[in-house]
Write an enzyme that holds these catalytic residues in place. Sequence first.
Site, PDB file in Angstrom:
ATOM      1  N   CYS A   1     -19.543   0.602 -18.630  1.00 53.53           N
ATOM      2  CA  CYS A   1     -20.803   0.568 -17.872  1.00 53.53           C
ATOM      3  C   CYS A   1     -21.621  -0.681 -18.178  1.00 53.53           C
ATOM      4  O   CYS A   1     -22.298  -1.212 -17.293  1.00 53.53           O
ATOM      5  CB  CYS A   1     -21.627   1.824 -18.138  1.00 53.53           C
ATOM      6  SG  CYS A   1     -20.725   3.326 -17.682  1.00 53.53           S
TER       7      CYS A   1
ATOM      8  N   CYS B   1     -14.598   0.809 -14.053  1.00 55.87           N
ATOM      9  CA  CYS B   1     -14.966   2.233 -14.017  1.00 55.87           C
ATOM     10  C   CYS B   1     -13.711   3.061 -14.302  1.00 55.87           C
ATOM     11  O   CYS B   1     -13.258   3.842 -13.475  1.00 55.87           O
ATOM     12  CB  CYS B   1     -15.565   2.580 -12.656  1.00 55.87           C
ATOM     13  SG  CYS B   1     -16.412   4.149 -12.651  1.00 55.87           S
TER      14      CYS B   1
ATOM     15  N   CYS C   1     -25.928   3.173 -10.220  1.00 59.12           N
ATOM     16  CA  CYS C   1     -25.042   4.279 -10.623  1.00 59.12           C
ATOM     17  C   CYS C   1     -25.843   5.470 -11.162  1.00 59.12           C
ATOM     18  O   CYS C   1     -26.456   5.393 -12.226  1.00 59.12           O
ATOM     19  CB  CYS C   1     -24.057   3.796 -11.682  1.00 59.12           C
ATOM     20  SG  CYS C   1     -22.919   5.094 -12.197  1.00 59.12           S
TER      21      CYS C   1
ATOM     22  N   CYS D   1     -20.538  -3.431 -15.909  1.00 59.22           N
ATOM     23  CA  CYS D   1     -20.304  -3.014 -14.522  1.00 59.22           C
ATOM     24  C   CYS D   1     -21.268  -3.712 -13.562  1.00 59.22           C
ATOM     25  O   CYS D   1     -22.489  -3.670 -13.764  1.00 59.22           O
ATOM     26  CB  CYS D   1     -20.469  -1.503 -14.425  1.00 59.22           C
ATOM     27  SG  CYS D   1     -20.218  -0.920 -12.745  1.00 59.22           S
TER      28      CYS D   1
ATOM     29  N   GLU E   1       0.823  -1.217   0.000  1.00 62.05           N
ATOM     30  CA  GLU E   1       0.000   0.000   0.000  1.00 62.05           C
ATOM     31  C   GLU E   1       0.854   1.263   0.000  1.00 62.05           C
ATOM     32  O   GLU E   1       0.506   2.247  -0.635  1.00 62.05           O
ATOM     33  CB  GLU E   1      -0.950  -0.003   1.210  1.00 62.05           C
ATOM     34  CG  GLU E   1      -2.089  -0.989   1.071  1.00 62.05           C
ATOM     35  CD  GLU E   1      -2.898  -0.795  -0.207  1.00 62.05           C
ATOM     36  OE1 GLU E   1      -3.034   0.354  -0.663  1.00 62.05           O
ATOM     37  OE2 GLU E   1      -3.386  -1.798  -0.753  1.00 62.05           O
TER      38      GLU E   1
END
Length: 391
Positions: free
Chosen positions: A213, A206, A222, A216, A51
Site C-alpha cells: 500500500c 496489490c 482506496c 501504491c 489472453e
Amino acid sequence: MGKARSSEPVTVFPKEARSAFRKAILNWYDRNGRQLPWRVSADPYRIWLSEIMLQQTTVAAVVPYFERFSAECPDVATLAATPLDRVMRLWEGLGYYSRARNLHRAAQAIMTEFGGQIPEDLESLQSLPGIGRYTAGAVASFAFNRPAPIVEANTERLYARLMALPEDVRSTASQKRLWQFAEEIVPSSRAGDFNQALMDIGSQVCTPATPLCDDCPVRRWCRAASEGTQHEIPRRKARTAITPVCEVAIAIRYKDSWCLRRRSPEERWAGMWDFLRQEVPETTLSFLPSAQSGSKAPRKQPALFDHSPEFPRELHEMTQPYLIHPPGTVNRWTEFSYSVTRYKVRLAVLECVVDRRVKLPDNFCWAKVSDFEALPLSMTGRRIANWLVTE
Ligand code: SF4
C-alpha cells in the site's frame, strides 16, 4: 465512495475523481509497466493468444508456451490451417484444453466469417468460441484501444479493495459492481495501456497476501487501505472440500508399442491421447505390493487372465477387450498423485505386457516411443509415458 444524487445513475467511482485516478495509473504504467512478449506490438492475434493462455495460468508458465506457439502459428490463417492434433500438442502441459480447441475453432471462424481479420467490437469478439467478456475487453482495448472494461483475477482484487467490497467477490451482485466499476474508470484514450496498468498494479502492488500500500499509485482512493481491511478483501466463501479419488491407468505393451486411447468429447482432456484409465474404489489397489513402486520386479506378477482373486475384477473388465490372448502380466507399476479441480487423485499405473498385438477399435492406437513425441497426451498421460520410456 461518493454519494450519488437521486437524479443521477448510481455510480461506484466518483466522477470528479476519475481524471486524477486515470492519470496516476498511466503515470505509474509509463514507469513500471512489464515488458511481456505479447506487449511488443499491438498485434491482435498475439494479444488474443496470450489472453487465452493466461486464463487460469501464470505469466511465468505462459511465456515459453507463447513463444513456441506463436513461432509455429504466427497468425490467424496459419492457426486455422494447422491440424487440431498439432495445436493440442503445442498446448500440452498448459491444461484446460478446451481453450486450445476453442482457439482453433475461433481461428477458423475468423477466416470464414470475418475475412481473416480479428474483429474490434465486443459483440463480434464475444461471438467467437472461447472469448468471454474479459477476453473481448482485453483484445478490444489492448489491440484496438477501445474503451472496453476488464475484470480478471488481478483487477478483481484491486477493484474489490478500492471499493472495500463487503460481500463474497464471486457473488452475482459483486460481479455486477466490479464490472460497473471497470466501466466507469476506463478512459476514452490509452484504454489499452490503462487496462494493462491495472492488471500490473493488481499483480505487482496489490498482491493477494501482502499488498504494498505504501508504494501504491492509487492509495489515496482506496477504501480498504483507509479502513485497514485490505488483508480481508476480497472476501470469498469457503472452498469446497477436497475429495480423494483413486484411479488406475493400464499401459498395455506389445513389444515396443503401448496401447493409447483418444479421450472422447464428453470427457475431461477431450481429444487428448491417454492410457486406459478409470476411477476405482481404493480397495481395488490393495493387490499391489506395497513400497515397491516403480520396481521392475514386483513381489507378485499376477497373470491378467488367471482370474486369481488377487487381481481385481475391475481391472479384468478394463483390459479384456484388448488382451484376448493370455497370459499378460503386470510387468512393473508406479504411483503418481495429482490434483484436478476439487479432487486429489491417487493414480496407480500398471504396465502389462501381452504376447499378441490385437486389432484396436477406432480412437485407439499402438504408439511407439517415437510416436509419443508427436501425440498430444493428457498431462498425467505424459508423466506415464515419460516413466515408461525412462525407467
Ligand atoms: Fe491495494 Fe493497498 Fe493499493 Fe489499496 S492501497 S489498491 S489495498 S495496494
